[in-house]
Design a protein around this motif. Structure first.
Motif, PDB file in Angstrom:
ATOM      1  N   THR A  70      -4.438   0.791  -7.939  1.00 48.64           N
ATOM      2  CA  THR A  70      -5.007   2.087  -7.583  1.00 48.64           C
ATOM      3  C   THR A  70      -5.854   2.008  -6.319  1.00 48.64           C
ATOM      4  O   THR A  70      -5.956   2.984  -5.574  1.00 48.64           O
ATOM      5  CB  THR A  70      -5.858   2.642  -8.736  1.00 48.64           C
ATOM      6  OG1 THR A  70      -6.858   1.684  -9.094  1.00 48.64           O
ATOM      7  CG2 THR A  70      -5.000   2.945  -9.950  1.00 48.64           C
ATOM      8  N   HIS A  71      -6.453   0.845  -6.049  1.00 44.18           N
ATOM      9  CA  HIS A  71      -7.299   0.702  -4.869  1.00 44.18           C
ATOM     10  C   HIS A  71      -6.480   0.703  -3.582  1.00 44.18           C
ATOM     11  O   HIS A  71      -7.040   0.775  -2.492  1.00 44.18           O
ATOM     12  CB  HIS A  71      -8.128  -0.580  -4.963  1.00 44.18           C
ATOM     13  CG  HIS A  71      -7.312  -1.834  -5.029  1.00 44.18           C
ATOM     14  ND1 HIS A  71      -6.508  -2.143  -6.105  1.00 44.18           N
ATOM     15  CD2 HIS A  71      -7.176  -2.867  -4.156  1.00 44.18           C
ATOM     16  CE1 HIS A  71      -5.904  -3.300  -5.893  1.00 44.18           C
ATOM     17  NE2 HIS A  71      -6.287  -3.756  -4.720  1.00 44.18           N
ATOM     18  N   ARG A  72      -5.162   0.631  -3.706  1.00 43.95           N
ATOM     19  CA  ARG A  72      -4.289   0.658  -2.534  1.00 43.95           C
ATOM     20  C   ARG A  72      -3.375   1.884  -2.559  1.00 43.95           C
ATOM     21  O   ARG A  72      -2.287   1.869  -1.992  1.00 43.95           O
ATOM     22  CB  ARG A  72      -3.452  -0.612  -2.470  1.00 43.95           C
ATOM     23  CG  ARG A  72      -4.301  -1.852  -2.224  1.00 43.95           C
ATOM     24  CD  ARG A  72      -3.464  -3.079  -1.991  1.00 43.95           C
ATOM     25  NE  ARG A  72      -4.291  -4.232  -1.684  1.00 43.95           N
ATOM     26  CZ  ARG A  72      -3.833  -5.441  -1.389  1.00 43.95           C
ATOM     27  NH1 ARG A  72      -2.523  -5.652  -1.366  1.00 43.95           N
ATOM     28  NH2 ARG A  72      -4.647  -6.445  -1.128  1.00 43.95           N
ATOM     29  N   GLU A 115       0.847  -1.196   0.000  1.00 42.55           N
ATOM     30  CA  GLU A 115       0.000   0.000   0.000  1.00 42.55           C
ATOM     31  C   GLU A 115       0.876   1.236   0.000  1.00 42.55           C
ATOM     32  O   GLU A 115       1.976   1.239   0.566  1.00 42.55           O
ATOM     33  CB  GLU A 115      -0.904  -0.003   1.235  1.00 42.55           C
ATOM     34  CG  GLU A 115      -1.966   1.076   1.274  1.00 42.55           C
ATOM     35  CD  GLU A 115      -2.886   0.921   2.480  1.00 42.55           C
ATOM     36  OE1 GLU A 115      -3.802   1.763   2.602  1.00 42.55           O
ATOM     37  OE2 GLU A 115      -2.682   0.004   3.286  1.00 42.55           O
ATOM     38  N   SER A 141      -3.596   6.122  -1.972  1.00 39.81           N
ATOM     39  CA  SER A 141      -4.383   7.295  -1.593  1.00 39.81           C
ATOM     40  C   SER A 141      -3.492   8.531  -1.543  1.00 39.81           C
ATOM     41  O   SER A 141      -2.265   8.438  -1.492  1.00 39.81           O
ATOM     42  CB  SER A 141      -5.070   7.080  -0.239  1.00 39.81           C
ATOM     43  OG  SER A 141      -4.128   6.792   0.768  1.00 39.81           O
ATOM     44  N   THR A 171      -7.906   7.045  -8.758  1.00 41.98           N
ATOM     45  CA  THR A 171      -8.950   6.281  -9.441  1.00 41.98           C
ATOM     46  C   THR A 171      -8.449   5.553 -10.685  1.00 41.98           C
ATOM     47  O   THR A 171      -8.933   4.465 -11.013  1.00 41.98           O
ATOM     48  CB  THR A 171     -10.103   7.207  -9.862  1.00 41.98           C
ATOM     49  OG1 THR A 171      -9.588   8.248 -10.707  1.00 41.98           O
ATOM     50  CG2 THR A 171     -10.767   7.817  -8.636  1.00 41.98           C
ATOM     51  N   HIS A 172      -7.492   6.171 -11.402  1.00 39.39           N
ATOM     52  CA  HIS A 172      -7.041   5.547 -12.640  1.00 39.39           C
ATOM     53  C   HIS A 172      -5.705   6.139 -13.065  1.00 39.39           C
ATOM     54  O   HIS A 172      -5.310   7.226 -12.625  1.00 39.39           O
ATOM     55  CB  HIS A 172      -8.075   5.748 -13.759  1.00 39.39           C
ATOM     56  CG  HIS A 172      -8.273   7.179 -14.150  1.00 39.39           C
ATOM     57  ND1 HIS A 172      -8.984   8.081 -13.379  1.00 39.39           N
ATOM     58  CD2 HIS A 172      -7.846   7.876 -15.240  1.00 39.39           C
ATOM     59  CE1 HIS A 172      -8.992   9.263 -13.966  1.00 39.39           C
ATOM     60  NE2 HIS A 172      -8.307   9.168 -15.095  1.00 39.39           N
ATOM     61  N   ARG A 200      -8.567   9.228  -3.259  1.00 36.02           N
ATOM     62  CA  ARG A 200      -8.056   7.978  -3.805  1.00 36.02           C
ATOM     63  C   ARG A 200      -7.567   8.228  -5.232  1.00 36.02           C
ATOM     64  O   ARG A 200      -8.063   9.130  -5.918  1.00 36.02           O
ATOM     65  CB  ARG A 200      -9.158   6.917  -3.850  1.00 36.02           C
ATOM     66  CG  ARG A 200      -9.840   6.641  -2.540  1.00 36.02           C
ATOM     67  CD  ARG A 200      -8.921   6.059  -1.488  1.00 36.02           C
ATOM     68  NE  ARG A 200      -8.283   4.807  -1.931  1.00 36.02           N
ATOM     69  CZ  ARG A 200      -7.470   4.078  -1.151  1.00 36.02           C
ATOM     70  NH1 ARG A 200      -7.194   4.476   0.080  1.00 36.02           N
ATOM     71  NH2 ARG A 200      -6.943   2.963  -1.597  1.00 36.02           N
ATOM     72  N   ASP A 255     -10.055  11.162  -7.124  1.00 35.72           N
ATOM     73  CA  ASP A 255     -11.525  11.081  -7.062  1.00 35.72           C
ATOM     74  C   ASP A 255     -12.160  12.377  -6.545  1.00 35.72           C
ATOM     75  O   ASP A 255     -13.125  12.334  -5.788  1.00 35.72           O
ATOM     76  CB  ASP A 255     -11.982   9.894  -6.213  1.00 35.72           C
ATOM     77  CG  ASP A 255     -11.618  10.015  -4.742  1.00 35.72           C
ATOM     78  OD1 ASP A 255     -10.690  10.782  -4.414  1.00 35.72           O
ATOM     79  OD2 ASP A 255     -12.257   9.330  -3.915  1.00 35.72           O
TER      80      ASP A 255
END
Length: 225
Positions: free
Chosen positions: A178-180, A54, A182, A110-111, A108, A125
């Motif tokens: 990306t979900h990990r 992360e 921020s 996002t892409h 976050r 985001d």
């Protein structure tokens, strides 16, 4: 919209020159090897296995710094800091399209955008749930969007970190996911000086926002740097 119109009218050769990367995989193929060679010594010094599980990026407008923190199973550890080449606006959250403000808050990634006019970019985001909630209570619409961390050294509302830095971060976030990943953005480093949510130029709810931002920054103690 003007940028989209120009892109539509541009010749294929001009578009290829402006947007040379067709996919994330192509970016990783082009820049990944050297980006990881540059990054891995920082992770070794931080005693963090590469790639980490992360990552968190701490951005401070006044200091023009972007800190990279990472972890595997334990606590987050400071890895390195990147200079922010350009961040438009002043202290205070982004409120509407065209105010040229870099958002402030907890976001976050996002892409990953391989076809950025600023070399490469990573989308945030904004507006997030908090931004939307505050806008709804105040009757604000047209909050803007398309906020990125990107290359080059010019920007309006985004964070420009230069081409070398964005290559490293792009490759890293692609590996981590990306979900990990921020991003926390503050007007200045609250570990150095408390954030003043009562300043005259700020909305009343900035007190709450700055408390949340300060709480996030406190998870990454400066004495680790």
């Amino acid at each position: 919209m003007p940028a989209l119109i120009l892109a539509t009218l541009a010749s294929p050769a001009a578009m290829a020159a402006q947007y040379p990367h067709s996919s994330v995989d192509e970016v990783v193929s082009a820049y990944g090897y050297l980006a990881e060679i540059r990054m891995k010594p920082y992770f070794m010094r931080a005693n963090i296995t590469y790639p980490p599980q992360e990552v968190v990026l701490l951005a401070t407008k006044e200091e023009k710094a972007l800190e990279l923190w990472a972890r595997n199973d334990g606590d987050f550890t400071f890895v390195r800091s990147y200079p922010i080449s350009k961040a438009s606006g002043k202290a205070g959250p982004k409120l509407r399209e065209g105010d040229k403000q870099v958002p402030e808050g907890i976001y976050r990634i996002t892409h990953l955008n391989p076809n950025s006019q600023f070399h490469l970019s990573m989308g945030l985001d904004y507006p997030n749930a908090y931004d939307l909630m505050r806008a709804a209570k105040e009757g604000r619409t047209n909050l803007g969007g398309d906020i990125y961390i990107h290359g080059k050294a010019q920007s309006t509302g985004c964070l420009a970190v230069g081409d070398i830095a964005v290559e490293e971060l792009f490759v890293l976030v692609n590996k981590v996911g990306t979900h990990r990943a921020s991003v926390v953005i503050a007007p200045h480093d609250p570990r150095r000086e408390p954030l003043d949510g009562f300043a005259d130029n700020l909305p009343r709810w900035a007190v709450e926002l700055y408390a949340d931002i300060s709480q996030e920054f406190a998870k990454f103690p400066k004495n680790d740097i």
